[in-house]
Structures are given as C-alpha cells and as structure tokens.
Design a protein around this motif. Sequence first.
Motif, PDB file in Angstrom:
ATOM      1  N   ARG A  34      22.560  22.415  45.191  1.00 50.63           N
ATOM      2  CA  ARG A  34      22.747  23.061  43.927  1.00 50.63           C
ATOM      3  C   ARG A  34      24.205  23.100  43.658  1.00 50.63           C
ATOM      4  O   ARG A  34      24.716  22.980  42.714  1.00 50.63           O
ATOM      5  CB  ARG A  34      22.424  24.707  44.246  1.00 50.63           C
ATOM      6  CG  ARG A  34      22.860  25.473  43.078  1.00 50.63           C
ATOM      7  CD  ARG A  34      22.682  26.980  43.286  1.00 50.63           C
ATOM      8  NE  ARG A  34      21.293  27.318  43.870  1.00 50.63           N
ATOM      9  CZ  ARG A  34      20.313  27.485  42.763  1.00 50.63           C
ATOM     10  NH1 ARG A  34      20.636  27.497  41.288  1.00 50.63           N
ATOM     11  NH2 ARG A  34      19.032  27.997  42.916  1.00 50.63           N
ATOM     12  N   GLU A  58      25.881  21.598  40.195  1.00 54.87           N
ATOM     13  CA  GLU A  58      26.572  22.755  39.473  1.00 54.87           C
ATOM     14  C   GLU A  58      28.043  21.898  39.177  1.00 54.87           C
ATOM     15  O   GLU A  58      28.622  22.000  38.034  1.00 54.87           O
ATOM     16  CB  GLU A  58      26.802  23.896  40.141  1.00 54.87           C
ATOM     17  CG  GLU A  58      25.437  24.645  39.952  1.00 54.87           C
ATOM     18  CD  GLU A  58      25.288  26.089  40.704  1.00 54.87           C
ATOM     19  OE1 GLU A  58      26.358  26.413  41.224  1.00 54.87           O
ATOM     20  OE2 GLU A  58      24.510  26.936  40.408  1.00 54.87           O
ATOM     21  N   ARG A 103      21.831  21.275  35.583  1.00 56.54           N
ATOM     22  CA  ARG A 103      21.345  22.343  35.927  1.00 56.54           C
ATOM     23  C   ARG A 103      19.916  22.020  36.524  1.00 56.54           C
ATOM     24  O   ARG A 103      19.313  20.852  36.078  1.00 56.54           O
ATOM     25  CB  ARG A 103      20.943  23.444  34.583  1.00 56.54           C
ATOM     26  CG  ARG A 103      22.056  23.864  33.726  1.00 56.54           C
ATOM     27  CD  ARG A 103      21.637  24.839  32.753  1.00 56.54           C
ATOM     28  NE  ARG A 103      20.923  24.035  31.803  1.00 56.54           N
ATOM     29  CZ  ARG A 103      20.635  24.701  30.639  1.00 56.54           C
ATOM     30  NH1 ARG A 103      20.408  25.862  30.521  1.00 56.54           N
ATOM     31  NH2 ARG A 103      20.031  23.717  29.619  1.00 56.54           N
ATOM     32  N   SER A 104      19.349  22.573  37.592  1.00 53.22           N
ATOM     33  CA  SER A 104      18.163  22.270  38.036  1.00 53.22           C
ATOM     34  C   SER A 104      16.957  22.429  37.225  1.00 53.22           C
ATOM     35  O   SER A 104      16.906  23.476  36.522  1.00 53.22           O
ATOM     36  CB  SER A 104      17.975  23.277  39.257  1.00 53.22           C
ATOM     37  OG  SER A 104      16.492  23.384  39.720  1.00 53.22           O
ATOM     38  N   GLU A 142      13.999  25.035  38.223  1.00 53.55           N
ATOM     39  CA  GLU A 142      14.422  26.499  38.029  1.00 53.55           C
ATOM     40  C   GLU A 142      14.427  26.612  36.731  1.00 53.55           C
ATOM     41  O   GLU A 142      14.038  27.781  36.116  1.00 53.55           O
ATOM     42  CB  GLU A 142      15.746  26.444  38.735  1.00 53.55           C
ATOM     43  CG  GLU A 142      16.196  27.915  38.924  1.00 53.55           C
ATOM     44  CD  GLU A 142      17.398  28.011  39.790  1.00 53.55           C
ATOM     45  OE1 GLU A 142      17.501  28.676  41.008  1.00 53.55           O
ATOM     46  OE2 GLU A 142      18.571  27.470  39.551  1.00 53.55           O
ATOM     47  N   MET A 143      14.938  25.948  35.763  1.00 52.39           N
ATOM     48  CA  MET A 143      15.369  26.069  34.311  1.00 52.39           C
ATOM     49  C   MET A 143      14.175  26.140  33.476  1.00 52.39           C
ATOM     50  O   MET A 143      13.838  26.953  32.711  1.00 52.39           O
ATOM     51  CB  MET A 143      16.191  25.104  33.924  1.00 52.39           C
ATOM     52  CG  MET A 143      16.529  25.164  32.246  1.00 52.39           C
ATOM     53  SD  MET A 143      17.445  23.481  32.075  1.00 52.39           S
ATOM     54  CE  MET A 143      17.226  23.486  30.266  1.00 52.39           C
ATOM     55  N   ALA A 196      16.753  25.382  43.658  1.00 50.46           N
ATOM     56  CA  ALA A 196      17.427  24.426  42.917  1.00 50.46           C
ATOM     57  C   ALA A 196      16.563  23.184  43.172  1.00 50.46           C
ATOM     58  O   ALA A 196      16.789  22.075  42.165  1.00 50.46           O
ATOM     59  CB  ALA A 196      18.711  24.242  43.223  1.00 50.46           C
ATOM     60  N   ALA A 225      17.106  17.410  37.287  1.00 50.59           N
ATOM     61  CA  ALA A 225      17.954  18.228  36.510  1.00 50.59           C
ATOM     62  C   ALA A 225      18.099  17.716  35.004  1.00 50.59           C
ATOM     63  O   ALA A 225      17.681  16.723  34.779  1.00 50.59           O
ATOM     64  CB  ALA A 225      19.294  18.194  37.545  1.00 50.59           C
ATOM     65  N   GLU A 226      18.984  18.768  34.401  1.00 48.72           N
ATOM     66  CA  GLU A 226      19.159  18.621  33.050  1.00 48.72           C
ATOM     67  C   GLU A 226      20.745  18.713  32.851  1.00 48.72           C
ATOM     68  O   GLU A 226      21.622  19.351  33.576  1.00 48.72           O
ATOM     69  CB  GLU A 226      18.586  19.692  32.094  1.00 48.72           C
ATOM     70  CG  GLU A 226      18.770  19.512  30.870  1.00 48.72           C
ATOM     71  CD  GLU A 226      19.990  20.376  30.289  1.00 48.72           C
ATOM     72  OE1 GLU A 226      20.578  20.046  29.094  1.00 48.72           O
ATOM     73  OE2 GLU A 226      20.365  21.186  31.349  1.00 48.72           O
ATOM     74  N   LYS A 227      20.965  17.656  31.996  1.00 51.14           N
ATOM     75  CA  LYS A 227      22.589  17.978  31.409  1.00 51.14           C
ATOM     76  C   LYS A 227      22.725  17.087  30.008  1.00 51.14           C
ATOM     77  O   LYS A 227      22.136  16.232  29.743  1.00 51.14           O
ATOM     78  CB  LYS A 227      23.856  17.216  32.138  1.00 51.14           C
ATOM     79  CG  LYS A 227      25.075  17.446  31.816  1.00 51.14           C
ATOM     80  CD  LYS A 227      26.039  16.824  32.878  1.00 51.14           C
ATOM     81  CE  LYS A 227      27.349  17.005  32.307  1.00 51.14           C
ATOM     82  NZ  LYS A 227      28.765  16.337  33.204  1.00 51.14           N
TER      83      LYS A 227
END
Length: 250
Positions: free
Chosen positions: A44, A48, A53-54, A57-58, A65, A96-98
């Motif tokens: 995590r 971060e 973002r995980s 989780e999101m 995470a 994950a997302e960005k």
Amino acid sequence: MTVSSEDDLIGLKLIGRIVADTLEVMKSAIEPGITTRELDRIGRQVLEAAGARSAPEMVYGFPGATCISVNEEIAHGIPGERRIAPGDLVNIDVSAEKGGFFSDTGASFAVPPVTRAVERLCRDGRRAMWMGLRQVGANKPLSAIGRAVGAFAEKNGYTLVRNLASHGVGLSLHEEPKEIATWPDASERRIMTDGMVFTVEPFLSLGATFAEDGDDPWTLYSRPRALTVQYEHTVVATRNGPLVLTMPGP
C-alpha cells in the motif's frame, strides 16, 4: 481496452510500472515471521507514494490493498495475521489504478527451504506464463494462448486450474475480452485486435484443476488441494507481438 493513442500507452505504461515495482518491493520484504497484513501494508505504501490506488479495494471493496495467498490458498487471499513461515508458497497479486488506467500483475514466491518440486513448480509457472505471452499479437487467435500453456503443462506433468481465467484490463480492472482461457479451449473463436489490452495469468498446479470458495467471501482454494502457482503480466497485442506493460523499473 484498445489502445488508441500515445496518451493511452503512456498512461498504461505508467501504472504497469507502478504495480510491477510494488510487486518487487513486496517480494523483497517476504521473510519468515512477517504477517500478510504487514506485507500488504508495504505494498500500500508503495502504491500510495506513486499516486496509485488499489484496484480490488477501489472496485470491489476488497479488504486489503493487495491479494496475498499462501499455500492452499491460490487466489484473492485476504491480508491478515497469518505469519509467513519457512517452506511457504506465497502468491502476491497487485492491481492498481492511476489517471483512469488500470494494470494487473502477480507472482508466486517460495520461502526457503523448499523442495526441488516446489522450486521447479515456480520456475515452470513463470515459463508457462511466457509460453502464453509469446502467442500474443494482433490478428492472432486468443485460443493460441491456452493451447500453448496447455501443451507446456501436459508435457511437464502439471495440471491447470480451469476456472480462473485471464481478462481484459485497462480502463477498468476486468473488462472485455472476458474469460480468456489459459488452458486449451476448443470453443474460443475470438481474435486479438491491434492494441487490445489484457492479462496472461495461468495457474499451474501439482494436481489442482479447480478453484473453490472458502469460509470468507474472497479467498479461493485449490481443488483437489495441491500447491499451485500463478504468474501474471498485463500485455498489449501489437502487430509486432506482445508489449508487456508490467515490467519493473531499472
């Protein structure tokens, strides 16, 4: 997702590098005595720090995470108080997302000392993934991935878990093309298009052919119970073959 611009590719490469680097940091932190919750916390922090973002989780409200699965757990293991011990087989799945782009990667790690059979399983799990990745390219059949992985597994005396498939990714965690078999599937007729983004993630096992639910809403177990490894990359199908997005930085 289909890559349609240079901006798409830049965004995908960025989040691909982030999840790959996160996996590498978590791999380096694996040692006897660490809990899976502590390992997840490390992941995590890396995500971060990179502004990511995980994804589980999101998107799904997953309670962690990252997914960390140990031994009889083969996927979607919840980080918790379980302590990693010598001889354990640990799978870490990081997605994950960005900036609106998603990427997904994973790998299995044996904690020494382990048997030669487990060492071989880990080595061959990675090889099986690359057998599938080498089949990726624009205008090629998606079924070629499963055929290549299946031939490798059969030749080397392994089984494949046949209800955990690869999937499209990019603008969401799971999208079209859905349910890409990493085992031979005679019904598969789809063709990879130029710029198509998806995962290649075979589950190679010493005997399991199915993933089944456990006592919680997330964790999946091998059936029959047998050590199983998963290796995963996110890839773009191009006219020049596979473009792997989830490679760690220098």
